[in-house]
Enzyme design. Structure first.
Site, short mmCIF file in Angstrom:
data_model
loop_
_atom_site.label_atom_id
_atom_site.label_comp_id
_atom_site.label_asym_id
_atom_site.label_seq_id
_atom_site.Cartn_x
_atom_site.Cartn_y
_atom_site.Cartn_z
N HIS A 137 26.26 38.36 -42.23
CA HIS A 137 25.88 38.24 -40.81
C HIS A 137 25.22 39.54 -40.32
O HIS A 137 25.49 40.00 -39.20
CB HIS A 137 27.09 37.93 -39.93
CG HIS A 137 27.72 36.59 -40.20
ND1 HIS A 137 27.46 35.47 -39.45
CD2 HIS A 137 28.58 36.19 -41.17
CE1 HIS A 137 28.16 34.45 -39.92
NE2 HIS A 137 28.84 34.86 -40.97
N ASN A 142 31.03 29.53 -36.41
CA ASN A 142 29.68 29.23 -36.87
C ASN A 142 29.09 28.05 -36.09
O ASN A 142 29.79 27.43 -35.29
CB ASN A 142 29.69 28.88 -38.37
CG ASN A 142 29.81 30.11 -39.26
OD1 ASN A 142 29.47 31.23 -38.87
ND2 ASN A 142 30.29 29.90 -40.47
C1 HEM Z 1 37.50 34.26 -46.41
C2 HEM Z 1 36.38 33.99 -45.83
C3 HEM Z 1 35.60 35.02 -45.08
C4 HEM Z 1 35.56 36.37 -45.20
C5 HEM Z 1 36.36 37.23 -46.16
C6 HEM Z 1 34.61 36.87 -44.24
C7 HEM Z 1 34.27 38.19 -44.07
C8 HEM Z 1 33.38 38.68 -43.16
C9 HEM Z 1 33.01 40.05 -43.00
C10 HEM Z 1 33.53 41.18 -43.87
C11 HEM Z 1 32.14 40.13 -41.97
C12 HEM Z 1 31.47 41.38 -41.43
C13 HEM Z 1 32.21 41.84 -40.22
C14 HEM Z 1 31.72 43.16 -39.69
O1 HEM Z 1 31.10 43.95 -40.41
O2 HEM Z 1 32.01 43.44 -38.50
C15 HEM Z 1 31.97 38.82 -41.46
C16 HEM Z 1 31.20 38.49 -40.37
C17 HEM Z 1 31.19 37.23 -39.80
N1 HEM Z 1 31.83 36.11 -40.27
FE1 HEM Z 1 32.97 35.97 -41.88
N2 HEM Z 1 34.09 35.82 -43.54
C18 HEM Z 1 34.68 34.68 -44.02
C19 HEM Z 1 34.48 33.41 -43.59
C20 HEM Z 1 33.86 33.09 -42.42
C21 HEM Z 1 33.91 31.81 -41.78
C22 HEM Z 1 34.66 30.59 -42.30
C23 HEM Z 1 33.21 31.93 -40.62
C24 HEM Z 1 32.96 30.92 -39.57
C25 HEM Z 1 33.84 30.03 -39.23
C26 HEM Z 1 32.72 33.28 -40.53
C27 HEM Z 1 31.99 33.80 -39.49
C28 HEM Z 1 31.57 35.09 -39.40
C29 HEM Z 1 30.74 35.57 -38.33
C30 HEM Z 1 30.21 34.76 -37.16
C31 HEM Z 1 30.50 36.91 -38.58
C32 HEM Z 1 29.64 37.85 -37.76
C33 HEM Z 1 30.45 38.48 -36.68
C34 HEM Z 1 29.55 39.34 -35.82
O3 HEM Z 1 28.68 38.76 -35.14
O4 HEM Z 1 29.67 40.58 -35.85
N3 HEM Z 1 33.13 33.96 -41.64
N4 HEM Z 1 32.71 37.93 -42.21
#
Ligand code: HEM
Ligand SMILES: *[C@@H]1O[C@H](CO)[C@@H](O)[C@H](O)[C@H]1NC(C)=O
Ligand SMILES: *[C@@H]1O[C@H](CO)[C@@H](O)[C@H](O)[C@H]1NC(C)=O
Ligand SMILES: *[C@@H]1O[C@H](CO)[C@@H](O)[C@H](O)[C@H]1NC(C)=O
Length: 518
Positions: free
Chosen positions: A98, A171
Site C-alpha cells: 500500500h 479494502n
Molecule cells: C496477514 C495479513 C496482512 C498483513 C501481515 C498486512 C501487513 C501490512 C503492512 C505491514 C502494511 C504497511 C503498514 C504501514 O507501513 O503503515 C499494510 C498496509 C495496509 N494493509 Fe495490510 N496486511 C495484511 C492483510 C490486509 C488485509 C486483509 C487488508 C484489508 C482488509 C489490508 C489492508 C491494508 C491497508 C488498507 C493498508 C494501508 C494502510 C495505510 O493506508 O497506511 N491488509 N498491511
C-alpha cells in the site's frame, strides 16, 4: 467563505481564477497549488527572511563559501553542509505494501441506535460524531506507481473516537486472497518484483495463487472491472474481517463493517485503465484532491452485519474466514451511519505519508475475532511502523487521538515530542490520581474455539465464487474472462492449467470462455 482569487502572471499574461477557500488556502485545481499558496503568503509573511532550521539568517542562497573566487568549498560553510545533509535524509522507507495512496480528513456520524445494544463503544452511540482520517491506496505498486492498474484498493479509516483511536484498515473488495497470516509475506512477494529481473512476474503471481485455491473468489472480484475503480469516490469499502462487539453486560456478537458508496459506483474497463495509467499515472489521487477542494465532498453509508454466537456456529461456512463474503441476502446489512470526507491534507508527507493505521487499534467494545488473517495483522502494523516511522509516530498530529492521552510509562526514544514532563514514569504509583480504564476483561473465547478449529471442506473454496459469477451481467462475464485471459496468456502452461482448473471449479461457462480466448 469562498472568494474568487485571480492572478495575472507577467510572463504569460494568463489570468488564473480559482474559487479558493480562505481558511484552508488550497486550490480547486491541483495544478494551481503554487499560485494559491502565493495568496496566503501575501497576507501573512511576505518579505520574511529565509533561515536555517536553527533560525540563523542565510544571506546568499545560491553560492557556497569558497577559498577565493575560484577555490574549493570551505568546510566552515556549515549552512551549505546542512542543506546537503538535510536533503540526504529526506526519504523514509515506503510502506512495504500500500505504498502509494491519497488521504483526506472527514467525519463519521452515527445515525441509528442499532449498535448500542451490541457494543459499549462510545463511537457507536446514536448521534455521535467523530473526526477521522482516511487513506486510499494501491497494494502492490511502489510510491510512484500508476493509480489505475488492476489491484485491490486500500480503504483505511482512522476514527478518532472519544475513547481513543479506532482503525478499520480495510479494502474496496469484501474478501482476501488467503486465510492465514503465515502466508502473507510470500503472497506479497509474488505481487511485487522478481528478485532477479526486478520485473513484475505473472508466473510468480499465478503459481502462488493457483496453489492456494482459497484465492479464487478474490480473483473473481479483482479480475472483474471492480479491480479498476474509476475513482476512490466511486468504490465501496469493506472491513473484510469479522470483529467481535462487546456490550456493557459483557455479551458478544460478531460483526462485519462495510462502507457503501453514496456516489454512483463506477469502474474502468481494462482498456480505459491502461490508457489512463499512461496519460495520468496520478489519476485517482488528483480526482480525490480536486473534488474535495471543490467542496464536492464524497460520502459513504456505514453499515454493519451481525451474527450472534449461535448463528455463527451454525453458519454453513466458517464466519471467521476472510476468503468468504457475508452476502447480504443471507446476513442482513443495517445502516448505522455516514462517513463524509471534507478536507484535504495541508502537507502530503507530514499527514498522508506519515499516517499510521493499525487493525489492533480498537476502543473498548470492539475486539478481534479469531480470524487467523486478522490475528497476524494485529502484530504486523505496529511492528512495521516502528521501523518505517520510529517509536514516537503517535506524537504526529495525524496519528494523535483526540481524547486525553496519559501513557506515562511510554518514554523517550527518537524525536520524543511530548514526554509527559515530570509525571511518574512507572505504574502503579502513589502520586497520580488517574485510574486504569477497563479493557478486555469481560471478553472470552468460550464459544469461538469450536468454530475456529473447523476444517474447511475442499469444495468450500469455490461455492461463493460460483454465486458471484452467476450474479454478474453478461458484460461483466465477458470482461472477467478477457481480463483473466490477458494475464494468464504469458504464464507457464502448467501453471495456466492449474489456474484454469480452479476456474472450472467455479463455472464451466467461465472455463469455456477462458479456453476460447486462450
Ligand atoms: C496477514 C495479513 C496482512 C498483513 C501481515 C498486512 C501487513 C501490512 C503492512 C505491514 C502494511 C504497511 C503498514 C504501514 O507501513 O503503515 C499494510 C498496509 C495496509 N494493509 Fe495490510 N496486511 C495484511 C492483510 C490486509 C488485509 C486483509 C487488508 C484489508 C482488509 C489490508 C489492508 C491494508 C491497508 C488498507 C493498508 C494501508 C494502510 C495505510 O493506508 O497506511 N491488509 N498491511
Ligand atoms: C438516532 O439519532 C437520530 C438523529 O441523529 C434521530 O433522528 C433518531 O430518532 C435516533 N434514533 C433513535 C432510535 O434514537
Ligand atoms: C462496473 O460498473 C458498471 C457501471 O459503470 C456496472 O454496470 C458493472 O456491473 C460494474 N462491474 C462490476 C463487476 O461490478
Ligand atoms: C483446492 O485445494 C485443496 C487443497 O488445498 C484440494 O484438496 C482441492 O482439490 C483443490 N480444488 C481444486 C478444484 O483444485
Amino acid at each position: 467563505m469562498a472568494k474568487l482569487v485571480c492572478w495575472v502572471t507577467l510572463l504569460s499574461l494568463v489570468v488564473f481564477c480559482n474559487s479558493q477557500s480562505e481558511e484552508e488556502g488550497y486550490c480547486t485545481s491541483a495544478a494551481d497549488q503554487l499560485m494559491c499558496f502565493k495568496t496566503t503568503l501575501d497576507e501573512t509573511n511576505e518579505g520574511d527572511a529565509l533561515t536555517t532550521g536553527q533560525g540563523q539568517g542565510i544571506g546568499d542562497i545560491a553560492n557556497s563559501k569558497t577559498a577565493g573566487p575560484r577555490g574549493p568549498t570551505l568546510i566552515e560553510d556549515a549552512l551549505h553542509l546542512k542543506e546537503l545533509a538535510q536533503f540526504d535524509r529526506e526519504r523514509i522507507p515506503e510502506r512495504v505494501v500500500h505504498a502509494k495512496g491519497a488521504g483526506a480528513y472527514g467525519e463519521l456520524h452515527i445515525t441509528s441506535d442499532f449498535l448500542e445494544k451490541y457494543s459499549k463503544a462510545a463511537v457507536f452511540r446514536n448521534g455521535s460524531s467523530s473526526p477521522l482520517f482516511l487513506r486510499f491506496s494501491q497494494v502492490a505498486g511502489e510510491l510512484g506507481s500508476q493509480d489505475t492498474v488492476r489491484d485491490v484498493r486500500g480503504f483505511a479509516v482512522k476514527v478518532k473516537t472519544e475513547e481513543g483511536i479506532w482503525d478499520l484498515v480495510g479494502n474496496n473488495l469484501p474478501v482476501f486472497f488467503i486465510r492465514d497470516a503465515r502466508l502473507f509475506p510470500s503472497f506479497i512477494h509474488t505481487q511485487k518484483r522478481n528478485p532477479q529481473t526486478h520485473l513484475k512476474d505473472t508466473n510468480m503471481a499465478w503459481d502462488f495463487l493457483s496453489l492456494r485455491n482459497e484465492s479464487t473468489l478474490m480473483l473473481m472480484y479483482l479480475y472483474s472491472d471492480l479491480g479498476t475503480p474509476a475513482s476512490y469516490r466511486r468504490m465501496n469499502g469493506f472491513g473484510v474481517h469479522t470483529f467481535k462487539l462487546v456490550n456493557t453486560e459483557g455479551d458478544s456478537v460478531f460483526a462485519r463493517f462495510n462502507w457503501r458508496v453514496n456516489q454512483e459506483l463506477r469502474n474502468l474497463t481494462a482498456e480505459e485503465a491502461m490508457g489512463l495509467a499512461g496519460k495520468n499515472p496520478d489519476y485517482l489521487l488528483q480526482d480525490l484532491y480536486e473534488n474535495i477542494a471543490q467542496k464536492n465532498f464524497p460520502s459513504w453509508t456505514f453499515t454493519v452485519q451481525i451474527l450472534n454466537a449461535d448463528e455463527a456456529e451454525n453458519l454453513h461456512f466458517n464466519p471467521f474466514d476472510p476468503t468468504k463474503v457475508w452476502f447480504t441476502d443471507e446476513i442482513p446489512e443495517y445502516e448505522v451511519g455516514k462517513l463524509i470526507l471534507n478536507k484535504n491534507q495541508n502537507n502530503y508527507f507530514a499527514e498522508v505519508e506519515q499516517s499510521a493505521f493499525d487493525p489492533a487499534n480498537m476502543p473498548c467494545g470492539i475486539e478481534p475475532s479469531p480470524d487467523k488473517l486478522l490475528q497476524g495483522r494485529l502484530f504486523s502494523y505496529l511492528d512495521t511502523q516502528y521501523y518505517r516511522l520510529g517509536v514516537n509516530f503517535n506524537h504526529l498530529p495525524v496519528n494523535r487521538p483526540v481524547n486525553k492521552v496519559i501513557a506515562n510509562s511510554y518514554r523517550d526514544g527518537h524525536m520524543n515530542y511530548d514526554n509527559d514532563g515530570g509525571m511518574p514514569n512507572y505504574n502503579p504509583n502513589s502520586f497520580m490520581k488517574a485510574s486504569a480504564l477497563p479493557r478486555y476483561k469481560e471478553s472470552t473465547y468460550r464459544l469461538d474455539s469450536d468454530i475456529v478449529d473447523r476444517h474447511e471442506p475442499a469444495n468450500d473454496n469455490f461455492f461463493q465464487a460460483t454465486q458471484l459469477y452467476e450474479s454478474f451481467s453478461e458484460t461483466d462475464k465477458i470482461h472477467l474472462a478477457q481480463n483473466l485471459a490477458r494475464d494468464l496468456k504469458p504464464v507457464f502452461p502448467f501453471i495456466r492449467e492449474r489456474a484454469l482448473k480452479n476456474f472450472e471449479a467455479v463455472s464451466s461457462d467461465l472455463f469455456d470462455r477462458l479456453q476460447q480466448i486462450l
